[in-house]
Motif scaffolding. Sequence first.
Motif, PDB file in Angstrom:
ATOM      1  N   LEU A 336       0.895  -1.344  -0.128  1.00 28.89           N
ATOM      2  CA  LEU A 336       0.015   0.134  -0.074  1.00 28.89           C
ATOM      3  C   LEU A 336       0.939   1.173  -0.064  1.00 28.89           C
ATOM      4  O   LEU A 336       0.636   2.177  -0.827  1.00 28.89           O
ATOM      5  CB  LEU A 336      -1.009   0.009   1.247  1.00 28.89           C
ATOM      6  N   PHE A 337       1.954   1.243   0.786  1.00 28.97           N
ATOM      7  CA  PHE A 337       2.958   2.358   0.770  1.00 28.97           C
ATOM      8  C   PHE A 337       3.638   2.802  -0.599  1.00 28.97           C
ATOM      9  O   PHE A 337       3.481   3.857  -1.001  1.00 28.97           O
ATOM     10  CB  PHE A 337       3.874   2.126   1.860  1.00 28.97           C
ATOM     11  N   THR A 338       3.720   1.416  -1.293  1.00 27.38           N
ATOM     12  CA  THR A 338       4.412   1.528  -2.670  1.00 27.38           C
ATOM     13  C   THR A 338       3.448   2.360  -3.354  1.00 27.38           C
ATOM     14  O   THR A 338       3.840   3.133  -4.267  1.00 27.38           O
ATOM     15  CB  THR A 338       4.938  -0.003  -2.925  1.00 27.38           C
ATOM     16  N   ALA A 339       2.116   1.702  -3.565  1.00 31.67           N
ATOM     17  CA  ALA A 339       1.139   2.155  -4.331  1.00 31.67           C
ATOM     18  C   ALA A 339       0.913   3.668  -4.014  1.00 31.67           C
ATOM     19  O   ALA A 339       0.728   4.609  -5.188  1.00 31.67           O
ATOM     20  CB  ALA A 339      -0.048   1.716  -4.328  1.00 31.67           C
ATOM     21  N   ILE A 340       0.849   4.249  -2.789  1.00 32.03           N
ATOM     22  CA  ILE A 340       0.476   5.566  -2.477  1.00 32.03           C
ATOM     23  C   ILE A 340       1.604   6.318  -2.946  1.00 32.03           C
ATOM     24  O   ILE A 340       1.358   7.771  -3.204  1.00 32.03           O
ATOM     25  CB  ILE A 340       0.043   5.686  -0.982  1.00 32.03           C
ATOM     26  N   THR A 341       2.825   6.019  -2.465  1.00 35.39           N
ATOM     27  CA  THR A 341       4.045   6.884  -2.546  1.00 35.39           C
ATOM     28  C   THR A 341       4.126   7.359  -4.167  1.00 35.39           C
ATOM     29  O   THR A 341       4.731   8.265  -4.400  1.00 35.39           O
ATOM     30  CB  THR A 341       5.236   6.596  -1.958  1.00 35.39           C
ATOM     31  N   THR A 342       3.880   6.445  -5.035  1.00 35.05           N
ATOM     32  CA  THR A 342       3.993   6.455  -6.436  1.00 35.05           C
ATOM     33  C   THR A 342       3.040   7.000  -7.079  1.00 35.05           C
ATOM     34  O   THR A 342       2.977   7.633  -8.222  1.00 35.05           O
ATOM     35  CB  THR A 342       4.527   5.216  -7.230  1.00 35.05           C
ATOM     36  N   SER A 343       1.723   6.861  -6.592  1.00 32.35           N
ATOM     37  CA  SER A 343       0.591   7.405  -7.218  1.00 32.35           C
ATOM     38  C   SER A 343       0.403   8.808  -6.896  1.00 32.35           C
ATOM     39  O   SER A 343      -0.141   9.781  -7.524  1.00 32.35           O
ATOM     40  CB  SER A 343      -0.882   6.987  -6.659  1.00 32.35           C
ATOM     41  N   ALA A 344       0.655   9.232  -5.691  1.00 32.11           N
ATOM     42  CA  ALA A 344       0.716  10.627  -5.241  1.00 32.11           C
ATOM     43  C   ALA A 344       2.101  11.295  -5.469  1.00 32.11           C
ATOM     44  O   ALA A 344       2.350  12.582  -4.852  1.00 32.11           O
ATOM     45  CB  ALA A 344       0.435  10.614  -3.614  1.00 32.11           C
ATOM     46  N   THR A 345       2.995  10.657  -6.035  1.00 31.82           N
ATOM     47  CA  THR A 345       4.283  11.094  -6.609  1.00 31.82           C
ATOM     48  C   THR A 345       4.939  11.676  -5.397  1.00 31.82           C
ATOM     49  O   THR A 345       5.554  12.919  -5.497  1.00 31.82           O
ATOM     50  CB  THR A 345       4.214  12.161  -7.547  1.00 31.82           C
ATOM     51  N   THR A 346       5.157  11.216  -4.241  1.00 32.12           N
ATOM     52  CA  THR A 346       5.913  11.488  -3.097  1.00 32.12           C
ATOM     53  C   THR A 346       7.155  10.920  -3.163  1.00 32.12           C
ATOM     54  O   THR A 346       8.292  11.976  -2.906  1.00 32.12           O
ATOM     55  CB  THR A 346       5.012  10.915  -1.657  1.00 32.12           C
ATOM     56  N   GLY A 347       7.326   9.872  -3.319  1.00 35.07           N
ATOM     57  CA  GLY A 347       8.871   9.238  -3.140  1.00 35.07           C
ATOM     58  C   GLY A 347       9.471   8.707  -2.003  1.00 35.07           C
ATOM     59  O   GLY A 347      10.265   8.199  -2.026  1.00 35.07           O
ATOM     60  N   SER A 348       8.786   8.952  -0.853  1.00 33.39           N
ATOM     61  CA  SER A 348       8.840   8.417   0.399  1.00 33.39           C
ATOM     62  C   SER A 348       8.917   6.830   0.137  1.00 33.39           C
ATOM     63  O   SER A 348       7.853   6.316  -0.429  1.00 33.39           O
ATOM     64  CB  SER A 348       7.931   9.028   1.413  1.00 33.39           C
ATOM     65  N   VAL A 349       9.598   5.839   0.970  1.00 33.60           N
ATOM     66  CA  VAL A 349       9.407   4.379   0.809  1.00 33.60           C
ATOM     67  C   VAL A 349       9.905   3.833   2.005  1.00 33.60           C
ATOM     68  O   VAL A 349      10.615   4.240   3.136  1.00 33.60           O
ATOM     69  CB  VAL A 349      10.498   4.117  -0.150  1.00 33.60           C
ATOM     70  N   ASN A 350       8.864   2.889   2.284  1.00 34.53           N
ATOM     71  CA  ASN A 350       9.023   2.093   3.582  1.00 34.53           C
ATOM     72  C   ASN A 350       9.677   0.569   3.295  1.00 34.53           C
ATOM     73  O   ASN A 350       9.731  -0.260   4.022  1.00 34.53           O
ATOM     74  CB  ASN A 350       7.677   2.106   4.510  1.00 34.53           C
ATOM     75  N   ASN A 351       9.798   0.512   2.145  1.00 36.03           N
ATOM     76  CA  ASN A 351      10.512  -0.597   1.519  1.00 36.03           C
ATOM     77  C   ASN A 351      11.379  -0.479   0.410  1.00 36.03           C
ATOM     78  O   ASN A 351      11.241   0.429  -0.363  1.00 36.03           O
ATOM     79  CB  ASN A 351       9.708  -1.866   1.190  1.00 36.03           C
ATOM     80  N   MET A 352      12.173  -1.456   0.180  1.00 37.10           N
ATOM     81  CA  MET A 352      13.237  -1.235  -1.144  1.00 37.10           C
ATOM     82  C   MET A 352      12.671  -1.599  -2.505  1.00 37.10           C
ATOM     83  O   MET A 352      12.106  -2.724  -2.632  1.00 37.10           O
ATOM     84  CB  MET A 352      14.617  -2.285  -0.812  1.00 37.10           C
ATOM     85  N   HIS A 353      12.167  -0.666  -3.130  1.00 41.51           N
ATOM     86  CA  HIS A 353      11.724  -0.783  -4.548  1.00 41.51           C
ATOM     87  C   HIS A 353      12.367  -1.893  -5.300  1.00 41.51           C
ATOM     88  O   HIS A 353      11.908  -2.451  -6.326  1.00 41.51           O
ATOM     89  CB  HIS A 353      11.219   0.491  -5.494  1.00 41.51           C
ATOM     90  N   ASP A 354      13.604  -1.662  -5.487  1.00 39.06           N
ATOM     91  CA  ASP A 354      14.399  -2.459  -6.150  1.00 39.06           C
ATOM     92  C   ASP A 354      14.464  -3.932  -5.858  1.00 39.06           C
ATOM     93  O   ASP A 354      14.726  -4.951  -6.698  1.00 39.06           O
ATOM     94  CB  ASP A 354      16.186  -2.251  -5.925  1.00 39.06           C
ATOM     95  N   SER A 355      14.008  -4.331  -4.758  1.00 40.53           N
ATOM     96  CA  SER A 355      13.628  -5.893  -4.155  1.00 40.53           C
ATOM     97  C   SER A 355      12.394  -6.274  -4.612  1.00 40.53           C
ATOM     98  O   SER A 355      11.982  -7.466  -4.105  1.00 40.53           O
ATOM     99  CB  SER A 355      13.983  -6.025  -2.820  1.00 40.53           C
ATOM    100  N   LEU A 356      11.491  -5.359  -5.170  1.00 43.50           N
ATOM    101  CA  LEU A 356       9.884  -5.939  -5.309  1.00 43.50           C
ATOM    102  C   LEU A 356      10.300  -6.835  -6.579  1.00 43.50           C
ATOM    103  O   LEU A 356      11.196  -6.954  -7.353  1.00 43.50           O
ATOM    104  CB  LEU A 356       9.239  -4.645  -5.863  1.00 43.50           C
TER     105      LEU A 356
END
Length: 560
Positions: A336-356
């Motif tokens: 959910l954090f991944t979807a919100i941070t990139t839909s709201a173009t925030t960029g904050s992350v609580n997990n490593m997107h490179d590891s998705l």
Amino acid sequence: MWNAFWQYIFIFLLLMVIAMPLGAYMYGAFFRKGAIDRFFSPVERVIYKLSGFRSQEEMSWKSYGAALLVVNVILLGLSYGLLRVQHVLPLNGGKAENMEPTLTFNTVISFMTNTNLQHYSGESGLSILSQMAVITMMMFTSAATGLAVAIALIRALSQKGKTIGNFYQDFVRANVRVLLPLSIVVTILLVAFGVPQTFSARMTVSTLEGGVQTLALGPVASLEAIKHLGTNGGGFFGANSSHPFENPHPLTNVIEMLSMWCIPAALPFTYGYAVKKRKQGWVLFATMFVLFILMLGVVYKAEQAGNPLFGKWGLTTDGGNMEGKEVRFGIPLSSLFTAITTSATTGSVNNMHDSLTPIGGLVPLALMMLNNVFGGDGVGFVNILMYAMIAVFLSGLMVGRTPEFLGRKIEPKEMKLIVVALLVHPLIILAPSAFALMTHMGTEAISNPGFHGISQVVYEFTSSAANNGSGFEGLKDNTPFWNISTGMVMLLGRYLSIIAMLAVAGSLVKKQPVPETAGTFRTDTATFGVILFATVFIIGALTFFPVLILGPVAEYLTIR
């Protein structure tokens, strides 16, 4: 699965409880006089007096755009100077060195454009003074700039005249009436749940093994508040919101998600109040929300399914893909954090997107490529209005009528400007990505060769163009090539679209409203919502699908 479902429902309900009254409040803050004016006007008068601002006359779109650029350039220059001499300035208990010139160039552009792409690590690269006077300051001012642009476009659609408002007034109101009060509330909540807020730069603690460790500290909670409310995303620490001092608890995780989502989600309601068509605000919100739910479903399912290679190796994938994720959040709240941070173009992350997983990593890429599923403060809403005008224009062509949007005829002049704004986004993603993949300067930064390496490069430029700031952090991006190239992409991605849409606002505000007739295509119905959804989806797919095939889709097919 059901546990995730109920978590999501709870957070969605909280969002609605916040977004609807916030939308009404922002309408009052920008468009109506009354109690809000009486409360905040004394503070604003002091700001106007100190800044030398005298005239409150409304501006043409050219004057509005010029004022916006002047303010942003001045703040860029001041910030650049502070970062270049931070070593000799006070509040530098961590002994942070002066920033290297190309990294300083990238950093100040990143934060002034509301991107917050970090090619440095916050706790070691910046002093406390820099975190406050540069980073936190630009988080407020960049978000206020985006909000001002959205309000100017809404004003053009809801009023008739020759002007779209006064930038300085909108800029100050966005800070004083919206961002600052909300930031105070969120800061208090974060401190209550354990996020540090101190001028101490370091703290020495004893470890469980009997050793000694020095921990970085600072005014973390206040930065976290505006970082999310302003859809900024730059972390006080290099690990961003996966760091336990930035995001120590599942409740702080929920607070941060709602913070970065609430203003973009509230703007459709502000718009509905301003144009006196609240149904139309709901149609825009619903379209964006449906797109969001689809993307969230994909990333959650992909991460819950786990890495396909594990099955080939005889390992269980029952726990899903937990690589790069915090156990305290798990897959549901990380997705959910991944979807919100990139839909709201925030960029904050609580997990490593490179590891998705490959398909999980496709979702943040796709959301940034669309750049209109809620989007950042102000500018994201401008983008969905741009797509709404495109949908109206295409619908008008199909039935042989002159397209109208809120009683304003959408003519070739407006469409040319909208197409410029539309085409700039893919151009500044795909062209630099191709160049980087053809040169040693670009490919030497790739840490994972093959299809994932293509995704790393494309993600970096997509994040820059969408003013998002998250990254596939395996990319070794703190080099002159990446600092300068992404800096230029951030500038173009931010200001070309802003100028184009201000020009559209300037054109629309002068038009004589056309009364509705039986043949008018209504834009406050579910039918228009479906057309808008299809327009966003088809244009996005046609533009970006080929490069997604080369990156995450190809990677997924190779590991199946």
